[in-house]
Write a protein that holds these residues in place. Structure first.
Motif, PDB file in Angstrom:
ATOM      1  N   ALA A  95       1.534   1.790  -3.565  1.00 56.90           N
ATOM      2  CA  ALA A  95       0.478   1.341  -4.473  1.00 56.90           C
ATOM      3  C   ALA A  95       0.219   2.356  -5.592  1.00 56.90           C
ATOM      4  O   ALA A  95       0.021   1.984  -6.742  1.00 56.90           O
ATOM      5  CB  ALA A  95      -0.797   1.050  -3.689  1.00 56.90           C
ATOM      6  N   ASP A  97       1.084  -7.226  -0.469  1.00 57.29           N
ATOM      7  CA  ASP A  97      -0.074  -7.189   0.429  1.00 57.29           C
ATOM      8  C   ASP A  97      -1.357  -7.084  -0.384  1.00 57.29           C
ATOM      9  O   ASP A  97      -1.344  -7.242  -1.610  1.00 57.29           O
ATOM     10  CB  ASP A  97       0.061  -6.054   1.452  1.00 57.29           C
ATOM     11  CG  ASP A  97      -0.121  -4.683   0.801  1.00 57.29           C
ATOM     12  OD1 ASP A  97      -0.216  -4.642  -0.439  1.00 57.29           O
ATOM     13  OD2 ASP A  97      -0.152  -3.693   1.535  1.00 57.29           O
ATOM     14  N   THR A  98      -2.452  -6.831   0.296  1.00 54.37           N
ATOM     15  CA  THR A  98      -3.742  -6.816  -0.384  1.00 54.37           C
ATOM     16  C   THR A  98      -3.772  -5.753  -1.478  1.00 54.37           C
ATOM     17  O   THR A  98      -4.274  -5.993  -2.577  1.00 54.37           O
ATOM     18  CB  THR A  98      -4.865  -6.551   0.634  1.00 54.37           C
ATOM     19  OG1 THR A  98      -4.695  -7.451   1.714  1.00 54.37           O
ATOM     20  CG2 THR A  98      -6.215  -6.757   0.000  1.00 54.37           C
ATOM     21  N   ALA A  99      -3.215  -4.589  -1.181  1.00 55.31           N
ATOM     22  CA  ALA A  99      -3.216  -3.521  -2.174  1.00 55.31           C
ATOM     23  C   ALA A  99      -2.423  -3.952  -3.415  1.00 55.31           C
ATOM     24  O   ALA A  99      -2.823  -3.680  -4.550  1.00 55.31           O
ATOM     25  CB  ALA A  99      -2.608  -2.252  -1.584  1.00 55.31           C
ATOM     26  N   ILE A 140       0.818  -1.217   0.000  1.00 53.79           N
ATOM     27  CA  ILE A 140       0.000   0.000   0.000  1.00 53.79           C
ATOM     28  C   ILE A 140       0.851   1.266   0.000  1.00 53.79           C
ATOM     29  O   ILE A 140       0.456   2.283  -0.540  1.00 53.79           O
ATOM     30  CB  ILE A 140      -0.982  -0.029   1.187  1.00 53.79           C
ATOM     31  CG1 ILE A 140      -1.944   1.172   1.135  1.00 53.79           C
ATOM     32  CG2 ILE A 140      -0.248  -0.016   2.521  1.00 53.79           C
ATOM     33  CD1 ILE A 140      -3.260   0.935   1.770  1.00 53.79           C
ATOM     34  N   LEU A 145      -1.846  -7.094  -4.384  1.00 53.90           N
ATOM     35  CA  LEU A 145      -2.587  -8.167  -5.054  1.00 53.90           C
ATOM     36  C   LEU A 145      -3.693  -7.577  -5.925  1.00 53.90           C
ATOM     37  O   LEU A 145      -3.915  -7.995  -7.068  1.00 53.90           O
ATOM     38  CB  LEU A 145      -3.183  -9.106  -3.992  1.00 53.90           C
ATOM     39  CG  LEU A 145      -4.009 -10.263  -4.521  1.00 53.90           C
ATOM     40  CD1 LEU A 145      -3.140 -11.220  -5.320  1.00 53.90           C
ATOM     41  CD2 LEU A 145      -4.705 -11.001  -3.389  1.00 53.90           C
ATOM     42  N   GLN A 146      -4.346  -6.568  -5.364  1.00 53.79           N
ATOM     43  CA  GLN A 146      -5.411  -5.896  -6.069  1.00 53.79           C
ATOM     44  C   GLN A 146      -4.911  -5.303  -7.389  1.00 53.79           C
ATOM     45  O   GLN A 146      -5.600  -5.356  -8.408  1.00 53.79           O
ATOM     46  CB  GLN A 146      -5.877  -4.770  -5.151  1.00 53.79           C
ATOM     47  CG  GLN A 146      -7.303  -4.398  -5.271  1.00 53.79           C
ATOM     48  CD  GLN A 146      -7.706  -3.556  -4.077  1.00 53.79           C
ATOM     49  OE1 GLN A 146      -8.463  -3.997  -3.249  1.00 53.79           O
ATOM     50  NE2 GLN A 146      -7.174  -2.352  -3.985  1.00 53.79           N
ATOM     51  N   ALA A 152       1.635 -15.249  -1.073  1.00 53.04           N
ATOM     52  CA  ALA A 152       0.379 -14.507  -1.035  1.00 53.04           C
ATOM     53  C   ALA A 152      -0.649 -15.131  -1.964  1.00 53.04           C
ATOM     54  O   ALA A 152      -1.818 -15.272  -1.624  1.00 53.04           O
ATOM     55  CB  ALA A 152       0.623 -13.049  -1.407  1.00 53.04           C
TER      56      ALA A 152
END
Lengths: 123, 737
Positions: free
Chosen positions: A31, A68-70, A28, A72-73, A101
Motif C-alpha cells: 500500500a 483488498d480494503t487498503a 496492504i 480500494l481505499q 471487489a
C-alpha cells in the motif's frame, strides 16, 4: 497531439505521462509504495488554467491480481484527489480481482471508467 | 507454511477463541444430555459451532470450516425443532467436538490443512451424523418429532429460528484504524456477510479519509453501511465480527421494514413473562452480548419498571434497537412483571473480563517479586540507618507493595471450576465404558487458585477420577444389593483453608479395605507383618509405586501406575494428599495445595552463616531450647513429646552451636516437629525461585530466594522434612528393637 478515447484533445508538449499501469497485488503489503506511485500520478496533473480543460488520469488495472480494503481505499483517495484538481481518475481495463471487489461494495464505474461515488445503488 | 508474524499473531487469537468455542460446544452438549429441552443451550451450542465455522472460513481453514458446517447443519435442524435431542444425537456430536478440538490443536501447531488422519476421522464422524442430516423427513432413521412429545417450551422456541422469511438488517461497520494491519480485511468480512444472505445495499463511507499527507495507507478509513437480507439471526450476523469487535464499532439492527414483525415478537415474549431485555433478545432484535453490555453499563440499579425503561432508552440511544420496538414491549411489561427469575445472561462475563497474554502477566508477577525483594533490601538499610522518618516512609512503601503484590497475584487467580467441568465428560464416557451409572457433582468451583496450579492439577485429578470410577464404584448389580442408590455419586469439591486450597474427590463407592491393603503390602514386602499402621499410613499404601489390589487390570487403571504419579505431581506443587475412607461407604481423597507457586510468606531463620526460609503457614510457634538440654532428639513441650530436627546436623553446617538455640515448631498434616536453629530472623515475604534441574532431586528443599542483603537462602519443604524424619526415626527404632 494525441486523441484519447473520449475525443478530447491534450497538449503533450513536455507533459508527464498521466498514465499508470499497476501490476500484481494492490493490497496492504504494497500500500505504501502504491500510494506514492498514485500520488505521483495525481501530482503530474498540470495546474489548471483558465482556458483548457484539465486532462484525465488513466490507471490501467489489467494486471492487478488482488485488491483488498487498503487497495480500494487508495483508489478512492486517488479519485478524490484527482477530482479536487478538476480531473478524473479513470480505471481502465479492470481485472476480475478489481471488478469483483468493486461489485462487492456496490461501486460502479461510469462509461469512461471513473468511480461513481456517493451514490446508493440497489441490486 | 510460511506464516508471517502478523498472521501468526492473528491465528493465535483465532486458536484461543476456537478452543473456547469447542469447549462451549462440549459443555452445551453435556448439558443437553441432562436437559434436552433447554432452548438456550441448543442455541448456545449452535452459536459456538456457527461462530467457529465463520471464523475458520475467514482464515481460509476450509477443513475446519467444512466439518463445522455439517455439524452446524445438524444443530440447525435441532434448533428449528425438526430434530429432538436424544442420547444418540449427543453421542454422535460429542466425538465431533473432540475432532474439532483436535483440528484446532493442529492449526495451533501450524498445520493449516487437514492431515490424512484428520480427513479419515472426519469422514467416519460425518457418516455417523448422516442419519441426523436427512433432508426429507421420514427417509432416514432420524428421530422425527412426534406430535405427542411437543414440549411447549421448544415449540414456543425462538421465533427467528423457525421463520423462513428473510429479514433485512441494517448493518453499520466502522473498523478500527489498525484492523487492516492486523490482517482483518473489511472486504473479506463483506464477502463473508454476503454468504449469509444478500447484500441488498452497500454504501461506502469515505468521510474520514484524511488528507494525502496524513493518510497512512495501512490504516483503515473506510466505513460501510449496508442492508443485509438474510434468514440468519442477529447473533449469527454479530458473530461475523467477533474478531474485530474490540477495536471497531459494529451496529446491527432490524431494518424499518421488519419493525412490525419484531415488535410483535418482542411483545409476545414480554407477555409470557420475559423482561424487556430478554424479550428483545428472544425476538432477535438484540443479541445477548449487546444486552449484557448494556446491563453492565447500567449497573444493578433500579430493577422493575424504572430499570426497564432505562435499559430501553440506553439501547435506543446506542442505535441497537429502534424505539418503536422498545415502546411496544414496555407497554406490556408493566404489571405482569417479574414472575420469572431471569437466567444468567449468556456471555454476561464478556464485558467484565479482558484477555491478557500470560507472558505479560508472568512478567508483571516477576517484577513485583523483584520489587518485594528490593523493598526488603531497602528495609534492611533503613533499619541499619535508624532514621525514624526513613523507617516511617519505608513502612508506607511496604504497605503499598503488599497491596500491589496481593492484586498482582490475584490477577493470576482463576476459578478452579473450569478444570472441574472437564470431568463431566470423563465421568460420562468412562462410566458408559464401564457400565457404571455415576453422577458427577461439582461444588466450590469458584474457589480461586493460581493459573499455573490449575494447569498442573488437571492430570493428577484425572488419575483420581478415573481410578474412582474404575475401582471405587461397584457395578450396578452390586450396588443394588446394598442400601445405596443405584446411581453412584462422585463429588469434586474445592475450598480455601488457611492459605491452601483443598480439593476433595469424594465417592460413595466401596471404600478402601484397610486389612486387605496391609495384607497386600506385607505380601509385597512393603511393611513388616506385625507393623502397626495408622489409617493414613495404611491408605497411603495405594500411592506406593506398582501397588494395586485390583484383581483384574482394566485399560483404565489397576496396573498400579497412576496413584504414585498423583502423589509425586502433588508433591511437586508443594501439596499433600490425604485419604479418608469408610469400608462400604466411600472414600475421600483430599489434595491440599498452596494458593500460589510464586510468592510465600516465609519465616526466616539462621544456622551458622546460612539462612533458611520456612513457609509461615507451617510455623505454629517458637520456643527456646533450654541451655544444657540433653542432646536428645526430642523435647517436652507442654506435656507432649516433640521430635527435634537439628538443621545444623541435617545440612552439615560447620561451626559450633551457640549457647542459646531456638526451636521452631512446625506442623504438617497433623504431625509436629521442632526445627532447631541458631537464630530467629522474623517474618519475610519472598519470591520463590525454583531450584535448577541439577538440584531437583533434593528432598526437603523446595526452592531458593534472594535476601535483602543479596545472600541466597534455601526454602525448606517442611512436609518432606517432617515425613523423612519420622521415617528415619521409625527405622532407627526398628533397628534398635
Amino acid at each position: 497531439m494525441t486523441a484519447t478515447g473520449t475525443g478530447r484533445t491534450r497538449r503533450t508538449v513536455a507533459a508527464p505521462p498521466l498514465l499508470l499501469a499497476l501490476e500484481g497485488e494492490l493490497d496492504i503489503q504494497v500500500a505504501a509504495e502504491r500510494k506514492s506511485a498514485l500520488m505521483a500520478l495525481v501530482d503530474s496533473l498540470p495546474v489548471p488554467t483558465a482556458d483548457g480543460p484539465v486532462p484525465d488520469l488513466t490507471l490501467n488495472l489489467r494486471q492487478v491480481t488482488e485488491l483488498d480494503t487498503a487497495g480500494l481505499q487508495l483508489l478512492l483517495l486517488g479519485s478524490r484527489e484527482a477530482a479536487r484538481r478538476g480531473a478524473r481518475l479513470l480505471l481502465v481495463d479492470p481485472s476480475p480481482a478489481v471488478t469483483g471487489a468493486l461489485a462487492l461494495v456496490h461501486l460502479e464505474l461510469d462509461a469512461a471508467g471513473a468511480l461513481v461515488t456517493d451514490a446508493e445503488t440497489s441490486r | 507454511m510460511g506464516l508471517d508474524e502478523d498472521m501468526a499473531g492473528v491465528l493465535a487469537t483465532f486458536v484461543t477463541e476456537a478452543v473456547e468455542l469447542v469447549e462451549d460446544m462440549e459443555q452445551g452438549l453435556l448439558l443437553l444430555e441432562s436437559d434436552p429441552a433447554s432452548v438456550e443451550t441448543i442455541h448456545a451450542v449452535f452459536r459456538a459451532v456457527h461462530t467457529l465455522k465463520g471464523s475458520s472460513g475467514m482464515f481460509g481453514l476450509d477443513h475446519l470450516g467444512g466439518f463445522a458446517h455439517v455439524v452446524e447443519s445438524v444443530l440447525d435442524r435441532v434448533r428449528a425443532g425438526e430434530l429432538d435431542v436424544t442420547p444418540e444425537l449427543v453421542s454422535a456430536l460429542l466425538p465431533c467436538s473432540d475432532h474439532l478440538a483436535a483440528v484446532v490443536a493442529g492449526v495451533q501447531a501450524g498445520r493449516l490443512e487437514a492431515t490424512a488422519a484428520e480427513v479419515a476421522d472426519g469422514q467416519v464422524l460425518l457418516t455417523h451424523l448422516e442419519p441426523f442430516l436427512a433432508e426429507v423427513p421420514g427417509t432416514g432413521t432420524a428421530p422425527v418429532r412426534s406430535a405427542g412429545d411437543n414440549d411447549p417450551t421448544v415449540a414456543a422456541g425462538d421465533p427467528v429460528a423457525t421463520d423462513p422469511v428473510p429479514v433485512r438488517w441494517d448493518v453499520s461497520v466502522r473498523f478500527g484504524p489498525d484492523c487492516l494491519r492486523n490482517g482483518m480485511d473489511l472486504l473479506a468480512f463483506l464477502h463473508y456477510l454476503a454468504t449469509l444472505g444478500s447484500l441488498a445495499q452497500v454504501r461506502l463511507d469515505t468521510s474520514v479519509l484524511p488528507e494525502v499527507d496524513e493518510m497512512d495507507p495501512e490504516s483503515c478509513y473506510l466505513g460501510v453501511d449496508l442492508v443485509l437480507e438474510t434468514c440468519a439471526d442477529k447473533d449469527s450476523i454479530d458473530a461475523v465480527f467477533d474478531f474485530v469487535r474490540e477495536d471497531s464499532t459494529i451496529a446491527i439492527r432490524a431494518g424499518r421494514g421488519q419493525l412490525d414483525d419484531l415488535a410483535e415478537r418482542a411483545r409476545a415474549a414480554t407477555a409470557t413473562g420475559h423482561d424487556l431485555g430478554d424479550a428483545l433478545v428472544l425476538s432477535g432484535a438484540l443479541t445477548a452480548r449487546e444486552l449484557a453490555a448494556a446491563r453492565l453499563d447500567l449497573g444493578t440499579s433500579a430493577p422493575g419498571a424504572d430499570g426497564e425503561s432505562a435499559l430501553g432508552d440506553l439501547l435506543v440511544s446506542r442505535g441497537l434497537v429502534l424505539p418503536e420496538v422498545v415502546h411496544g414491549c414496555l407497554r406490556r411489561v408493566g404489571p405482569a412483571e417479574p414472575v420469572v427469575a431471569t437466567a444468567p445472561v449468556v456471555g454476561a462475563h464478556d464485558g467484565q473480563s479482558i484477555r491478557v497474554d500470560a507472558v505479560r502477566l508472568d512478567k508483571l508477577i516477576d517484577l513485583v517479586g523483584e520489587l518485594v525483594i528490593a523493598q526488603a533490601s531497602a528495609g534492611l538499610r533503613a533499619t541499619a540507618v535508624g532514621d525514624v522518618h526513613l523507617l516511617e516512609a519505608h513502612s508506607e512503601v511496604m504497605r503499598l507493595v503488599e497491596g500491589v503484590r496481593e492484586s498482582a497475584l490475584s490477577l493470576r487467580m482463576v476459578p478452579i471450576g473450569t478444570t472441574f467441568r472437564r470431568f463431566e465428560r470423563v465421568v460420562r464416557d468412562v462410566g458408559a465404558d464401564l457400565g457404571k451409572d455415576v453422577r458427577l457433582v461439582l461444588s466450590g468451583g469458584d474457589a480461586e487458585v493460581d493459573k499455573a496450579l490449575v494447569d498442573r492439577i488437571g492430570d493428577p485429578l484425572m488419575h483420581l477420577v478415573r481410578n474412582s470410577l474404575d475401582h471405587a464404584f461397584e457395578d450396578p448389580a452390586e450396588r443394588g444389593r446394598t442400601d445405596k442408590p443405584s446411581c453412584g455419586t462422585l463429588r469434586l469439591h474445592a475450598f480455601h483453608d488457611s492459605g491452601n486450597v483443598v480439593i476433595e474427590v469424594i465417592d460413595d463407592g466401596r471404600g478402601l479395605d484397610r486389612e486387605r491393603l496391609i495384607a497386600k503390602a506385607v505380601e509385597r514386602g512393603l511393611v513388616e507383618p506385625d507393623a502397626v499402621l495408622t489409617d493414613q499410613e495404611a491408605y497411603g499404601l495405594i500411592f506406593e509405586p506398582g501397588f494395586s489390589t485390583a484383581e483384574s487390570v482394566s485399560n483404565l487403571s489397576g496396573r498400579g501406575v497412576g496413584m504414585d504419579v498423583v502423589r509425586r505431581n502433588v508433591a511437586a506443587l508443594r501439596g499433600t494428599v490425604e485419604i479418608e475412607s469408610i469400608l462400604g461407604r466411600g472414600t475421600t481423597v483430599r489434595i491440599r495445595l498452596p494458593l500460589t507457586l510464586a510468592i510465600i510468606d516465609g519465616f526466616l531463620v539462621g544456622v551458622g552463616d546460612s539462612a533458611f526460609v520456612l513457609p509461615l503457614e507451617r510455623v505454629t510457634e517458637c520456643v527456646e531450647l533450654r541451655t544444657g538440654a540433653s542432646p536428645r532428639q526430642c523435647m517436652e513441650l507442654r506435656g507432649a513429646v516433640l521430635p527435634l530436627i537439628r538443621l545444623r546436623d541435617l545440612f552439615a553446617i560447620p561451626g559450633q552451636a551457640p549457647g542459646r538455640q531456638n526451636v521452631v515448631v512446625v506442623e504438617h498434616a497433623g504431625q509436629r516437629a521442632g526445627l532447631v536453629v541458631d537464630v530467629l530472623l522474623g517474618e519475610f515475604q519472598t519470591v520463590i525461585k525454583p531450584l535448577g534441574l541439577l538440584f531437583s532431586h533434593l528432598q526437603g528443599i523446595s526452592g531458593s530466594t534472594i535476601l535483602g542483603n543479596g545472600d541466597a537462602a534455601l526454602i525448606l519443604d517442611v512436609g518432606a522434612l517432617v515425613t523423612r524424619h519420622a521415617e528415619q526415626e521409625r527405622s532407627r527404632q526398628l533397628g534398635a528393637a
